[in-house]
Design an enzyme around this catalytic site. Structure first.
Site, short mmCIF file in Angstrom:
data_model
loop_
_atom_site.label_atom_id
_atom_site.label_comp_id
_atom_site.label_asym_id
_atom_site.label_seq_id
_atom_site.Cartn_x
_atom_site.Cartn_y
_atom_site.Cartn_z
N ASN A 1 53.23 20.06 78.83
CA ASN A 1 54.33 19.53 78.02
C ASN A 1 54.22 18.01 77.98
O ASN A 1 54.38 17.35 79.01
CB ASN A 1 55.66 19.97 78.65
CG ASN A 1 56.87 19.47 77.90
OD1 ASN A 1 56.76 18.63 77.00
ND2 ASN A 1 58.04 19.97 78.26
N CYS B 1 62.11 15.44 74.25
CA CYS B 1 61.05 16.25 73.62
C CYS B 1 61.27 16.42 72.12
O CYS B 1 60.33 16.78 71.40
CB CYS B 1 60.95 17.61 74.28
SG CYS B 1 60.59 17.50 76.03
N HIS C 1 57.03 22.41 69.48
CA HIS C 1 56.93 21.68 70.75
C HIS C 1 56.31 22.61 71.79
O HIS C 1 56.65 23.79 71.87
CB HIS C 1 58.34 21.25 71.18
CG HIS C 1 58.36 20.64 72.55
ND1 HIS C 1 57.46 19.69 72.95
CD2 HIS C 1 59.20 20.84 73.60
CE1 HIS C 1 57.72 19.34 74.19
NE2 HIS C 1 58.77 20.02 74.61
N1 COA Z 1 54.67 27.82 91.54
C1 COA Z 1 55.13 28.93 92.17
N2 COA Z 1 56.43 29.28 92.16
C2 COA Z 1 57.28 28.49 91.47
C3 COA Z 1 56.85 27.33 90.81
C4 COA Z 1 55.49 27.00 90.85
N3 COA Z 1 54.97 25.92 90.23
N4 COA Z 1 57.93 26.76 90.20
C5 COA Z 1 58.99 27.52 90.48
N5 COA Z 1 58.60 28.56 91.26
C6 COA Z 1 59.42 29.63 91.80
C7 COA Z 1 60.86 29.24 91.93
O1 COA Z 1 61.07 28.55 93.15
C8 COA Z 1 61.55 30.58 91.92
O2 COA Z 1 61.48 31.13 93.21
P1 COA Z 1 62.76 31.86 93.85
O3 COA Z 1 63.05 33.02 92.92
O4 COA Z 1 62.26 32.25 95.18
O5 COA Z 1 63.83 30.83 93.84
C9 COA Z 1 60.67 31.44 91.02
O6 COA Z 1 59.42 30.73 90.91
C10 COA Z 1 61.21 31.68 89.62
O7 COA Z 1 61.80 30.50 89.13
P2 COA Z 1 62.44 30.47 87.68
O8 COA Z 1 63.12 29.17 87.52
O9 COA Z 1 63.21 31.71 87.44
O10 COA Z 1 61.13 30.57 86.79
P3 COA Z 1 61.06 30.69 85.25
O11 COA Z 1 60.48 32.00 84.90
O12 COA Z 1 62.35 30.32 84.59
O13 COA Z 1 60.00 29.57 84.87
C11 COA Z 1 59.94 27.32 84.04
C12 COA Z 1 60.25 28.23 85.23
C13 COA Z 1 60.27 25.89 84.39
C14 COA Z 1 58.45 27.44 83.74
C15 COA Z 1 60.75 27.77 82.82
O14 COA Z 1 62.08 27.95 83.21
C16 COA Z 1 60.71 26.82 81.68
O15 COA Z 1 59.68 26.61 81.07
N6 COA Z 1 61.86 26.28 81.28
C17 COA Z 1 62.05 25.50 80.10
C18 COA Z 1 61.25 24.27 80.04
C19 COA Z 1 61.53 23.60 78.72
O16 COA Z 1 61.58 24.24 77.72
N7 COA Z 1 61.75 22.38 78.66
C20 COA Z 1 62.11 21.88 77.34
C21 COA Z 1 62.23 20.53 77.24
S1 COA Z 1 61.01 19.65 78.08
#
Ligand code: COA
Length: 331
Positions: free
Chosen positions: A288, A115, A258
């Site tokens: 993204n 990215c 980004h």
């Molecule tokens: N729909 C519903 N629930 C979902 C889901 C979806 N699409 N994806 C994940 N979940 C669930 C998970 O299973 C988890 O459930 P659990 O608590 O029962 O295990 C819960 O939601 C929370 O997951 P978590 O990982 O804590 O969510 P988050 O708030 O961290 O958000 C992302 C997840 C991926 C959106 C976030 O972490 C993110 O954007 N990360 C960085 C991405 C990034 O910057 N990449 C950079 C380079 S590409």
């Protein structure tokens, strides 16, 4: 030392769109979860969009950028394609784009920094121009992320989209002494390589008939860990380029970051003490798109008149590797 200016921008997005409602039919998710956790409502996807590949998207975006810069393809000296989804493992996508454009025998290279790839490409192009080696360098961030997305993994599949964004970096004239790329910062930390990677299908662990359907051939991401590091390092990189150029956060006309997660962008905005009205967000409509996200947003912001000649812009990105970087530039 020459000034490296951005002389043209362009973008390409596939026509086909996947909405959050579409994902409600694919995995156990909801529009509400996706919007509140990521800010994404829809993303453009290449599959089913007229047989285009990554190089076709890159070529389309490059043609728009060349027209914007009023340059012919043969004016280019080098072509840098930032991508983690090349058309082929060999040759570089840049060679295909060069041929498609009819750019002659330019230097051609692909750059893999996930990215952060576009920021890396912009920095390399700037070095070519500032040193006097080249006059016009095409930098394209292009991704066909949906080709490496696991549509059975709700943690990642809702996040990614496809597209291409292009800029031409050119040698400025004496009239451009106040504009151009003012400072860049690049960094990476390989100790975190497993937080965001594709475990299978490289030369170290090639795909075999037994693993041909293994989910390890798709993107794996530990979103929570990546999130924390992204906010910290993007803020640090931003502060470094501001300090190097002697520019204060209040002097930034627009942050074009980004687009990985709107909560990351909001946290970064707070850390930098920038007014949210000076931060460009289009994640809602694109998701993204990795290395394509900053140049798509830049082109969109320029064409909408959100930024214009004289605008001071901070772009910052973070991705797999881990890699990150920032660039401060004035149009
Ligand atoms: N729909 C519903 N629930 C979902 C889901 C979806 N699409 N994806 C994940 N979940 C669930 C998970 O299973 C988890 O459930 P659990 O608590 O029962 O295990 C819960 O939601 C929370 O997951 P978590 O990982 O804590 O969510 P988050 O708030 O961290 O958000 C992302 C997840 C991926 C959106 C976030 O972490 C993110 O954007 N990360 C960085 C991405 C990034 O910057 N990449 C950079 C380079 S590409």
């Amino acid at each position: 030392m020459h000034t490296a200016i951005i002389s043209g921008t362009g973008r390409y997005s596939p026509e086909k769109v996947l909405t959050n409602a579409d994902f409600e039919r694919i995995v156990d998710t909801s529009d509400e979860w996706i919007v509140t956790r990521t800010g994404i409502r829809e993303r453009h996807v290449l599959n089913g969009s007229g047989g285009f590949s990554g190089s076709d998207m890159a070529t389309s975006a490059a043609r728009v950028a060349l027209a914007d810069a009023k340059l012919a393809p043969t004016d280019l000296d080098a072509i840098i394609i930032a991508t983690v989804t090349p058309d082929y493992r060999l040759p570089a996508t840049a060679t295909i784009v060069q041929h498609n454009l009819g750019a002659g025998k330019t230097a051609v290279m692909d750059l893999v920094a996930a990215c952060a790839g576009f920021i890396y490409g912009l920095s390399v192009a700037r070095a070519f121009i500032v040193s006097g080696m080249y006059r016009n360098v095409l930098v394209v961030g292009v991704e066909h992320l949906t080709s490496i997305t696991n549509y059975a993994d709700r943690n990642t599949c809702v996040l990614f989209g496809d597209g291409a964004g292009a800029v031409i970096v050119s040698r400025g004239t004496s009239e451009d002494s106040e504009s151009g790329i003012l400072s860049t910062f690049l960094a990476g930390d390989g100790q975190y390589k497993d937080l965001l990677h594709i475990p299978l299908g490289g030369s170290k662990v090639p795909l075999t008939p037994e693993t041909a359907n293994d989910p390890g051939r798709f993107i794996y991401m530990d979103g929570r860990e990546v999130f924390k590091l992204a906010v910290k390092e993007m803020a640090d990189a931003s502060e470094r380029v501001l300090a190097e150029a002697g520019v204060s956060p209040e002097q930034i006309d627009m942050v074009i970051p980004h687009q990985a997660n709107s909560r990351i962008i909001e946290a970064l905005t707070k850390r930098l003490r920038v007014d949210p009205s000076h931060v460009y967000k289009n994640i809602e409509r694109y998701g993204n798109t990795s290395s394509a996200s900053v140049p798509i947003a830049l082109d969109e912001a320029r064409r909408a008149g959100v930024v214009r000649k004289g605008s001071t812009i901070l772009s910052v990105a973070f991705g797999g590797g881990l890699t990150w970087g920032a660039a401060l530039y004035r149009l």
